[in-house]
Write a protein that holds these residues in place. Sequence first.
Motif, PDB file in Angstrom:
ATOM      1  N   SER A 436      34.963  32.324  11.505  1.00  0.00           N
ATOM      2  CA  SER A 436      34.683  32.156  12.932  1.00  0.00           C
ATOM      3  C   SER A 436      33.851  33.306  13.491  1.00  0.00           C
ATOM      4  O   SER A 436      33.096  33.132  14.447  1.00  0.00           O
ATOM      5  N   GLU A 437      33.970  34.490  12.900  1.00  0.00           N
ATOM      6  CA  GLU A 437      33.156  35.628  13.332  1.00  0.00           C
ATOM      7  C   GLU A 437      31.670  35.350  13.110  1.00  0.00           C
ATOM      8  O   GLU A 437      30.817  35.806  13.877  1.00  0.00           O
ATOM      9  N   ILE A 438      31.355  34.614  12.055  1.00  0.00           N
ATOM     10  CA  ILE A 438      29.953  34.341  11.737  1.00  0.00           C
ATOM     11  C   ILE A 438      29.330  33.461  12.814  1.00  0.00           C
ATOM     12  O   ILE A 438      28.224  33.728  13.302  1.00  0.00           O
ATOM     13  N   THR A 439      30.026  32.405  13.203  1.00  0.00           N
ATOM     14  CA  THR A 439      29.481  31.467  14.187  1.00  0.00           C
ATOM     15  C   THR A 439      29.669  31.956  15.615  1.00  0.00           C
ATOM     16  O   THR A 439      29.049  31.427  16.544  1.00  0.00           O
ATOM     17  N   GLY A 440      30.545  32.966  15.805  1.00  0.00           N
ATOM     18  CA  GLY A 440      30.757  33.510  17.137  1.00  0.00           C
ATOM     19  C   GLY A 440      31.900  32.864  17.890  1.00  0.00           C
ATOM     20  O   GLY A 440      32.118  33.149  19.064  1.00  0.00           O
ATOM     21  N   VAL A 441      32.665  31.971  17.220  1.00  0.00           N
ATOM     22  CA  VAL A 441      33.846  31.392  17.856  1.00  0.00           C
ATOM     23  C   VAL A 441      34.840  32.495  18.184  1.00  0.00           C
ATOM     24  O   VAL A 441      35.460  32.523  19.240  1.00  0.00           O
ATOM     25  N   ILE A 442      34.975  33.437  17.237  1.00  0.00           N
ATOM     26  CA  ILE A 442      35.739  34.657  17.470  1.00  0.00           C
ATOM     27  C   ILE A 442      34.764  35.813  17.328  1.00  0.00           C
ATOM     28  O   ILE A 442      34.117  35.960  16.291  1.00  0.00           O
TER      29      ILE A 442
END
Length: 459
Positions: A436-442
């Motif tokens: 999720s860090e990669i896509t920016g969700v987190i």
Amino acid sequence: MQNLNDTIAAISTAIGEAGIAIVRLSGEDSINIIDEIFVAKNKKKIKDVENRKFVYGHIFDEDKVIDEVLVVKMLGPHSYTAEDIVEVHCHGGVVAVKRILNLILSKGARLAERGEFTKRGFLNGRIDLTQAEAVIDMIKSKTDISFDIGLNQLGGSLSSVLSALQDKVISMQALIVANIDFPDDEIEDATYDELDKRYEEIISKIDNLLENSKNSRLLRDGINTVILGKPNVGKSSLLNGLLRYDRAIVTDIAGTTRDVIEDYINLDGVLLKITDTAGIRETEDEVEKIGVSIAKDKMKDADLIIAIFDISREFDNDDKEILKLIKDKKHITILNKDDLIQKISDEDIEKYFGKDYLKLSVMENQSIREIENLIKDMFFDGKIQISSDGVLSNIRHINALKEARKDLEAVKNGIDEKVFLDLIAVDLENVINHISEITGVITTEDILDRVFSEFCIGK
């Protein structure tokens, strides 16, 4: 600190002489601000004009005409930022665009920060973080291949791959929840077996992504290539040959190149960032010593070293030192000046270089082509291709996926040792968070600041 309620403005085209320049606004007051300073030929206000339709008219500062322009509005949420956007297309040149921008700022807009237009698109949910990063990759691309990598990523190719990967991890969590809710010894054993099966599928996909990332990063950023050798062995001649023009001074005087010379080469769509360094040798000249030290530092970060040796001169201790420097690095060995009388014996060539070298003259065009082909063969097996699947080409993405892999290994250990399923679920949650860090969700404000600080103002 950015205020997302502000209306922002910036020049979105490069400063300089051009046919057209664009000043862009985004925010809820964009249309009102333009209606204060723009008078259309048809006397219509921009708020009353059809969406996405260009309108001809003039920008006024009170009674003074500033420029003859075209204006278009793009209403949110169907715009680049998902907010109301207005663009003023004016005459290119420094004076016109600065006058218009300053006038807009005087009416209440704020000068946009680096990447703020794209950041708003991300924060407003129009794109994810990988797509936002693709924008800057496309802007900075220097070859067709690196541009296409960014274009594919902007289209969501990487997001789709990561989403599918995340779904598989979530399915492992769901399996654990089902077992906890309906406990049974036989079901529990089957659960561990099924988790192991799904783990193998996910780890294989992650490993493929990480393996492909090695080449995709080189395609995007370029192969960091350093030319290394003693003074006057032909390093600058090789640089000039690869560039197809005289970038470096070539003389018979040893030590002509004392500082590094850097340039880019487009090699059939593959970017080489190539560095010509000072000659490696023992010297008492203080300036030359600094050049040698810089050359060695550049070598440490190189993806590829092209080491050149002059076979028209005796093999000496400086040559041996260069062999030590390149021993553990990916390198190409060039035995140069084979058009002159050879001073190194065939026995010494075999002793020091084995059979892994090119014997040629870098002054010949055919030799340059041979070197170029070898570079492509070394990195891409002679084939320059972009996978139709999503590719990782950003170091932030790669590091996050490596962390996800570490947590997935912890999942595997838990499965093998048959630890409590809720402990495995915790490790699976960590895997999901890293993806999720990669896509920016987190994400964190620090990550966002670093990503968008690479952008130009106006994008």
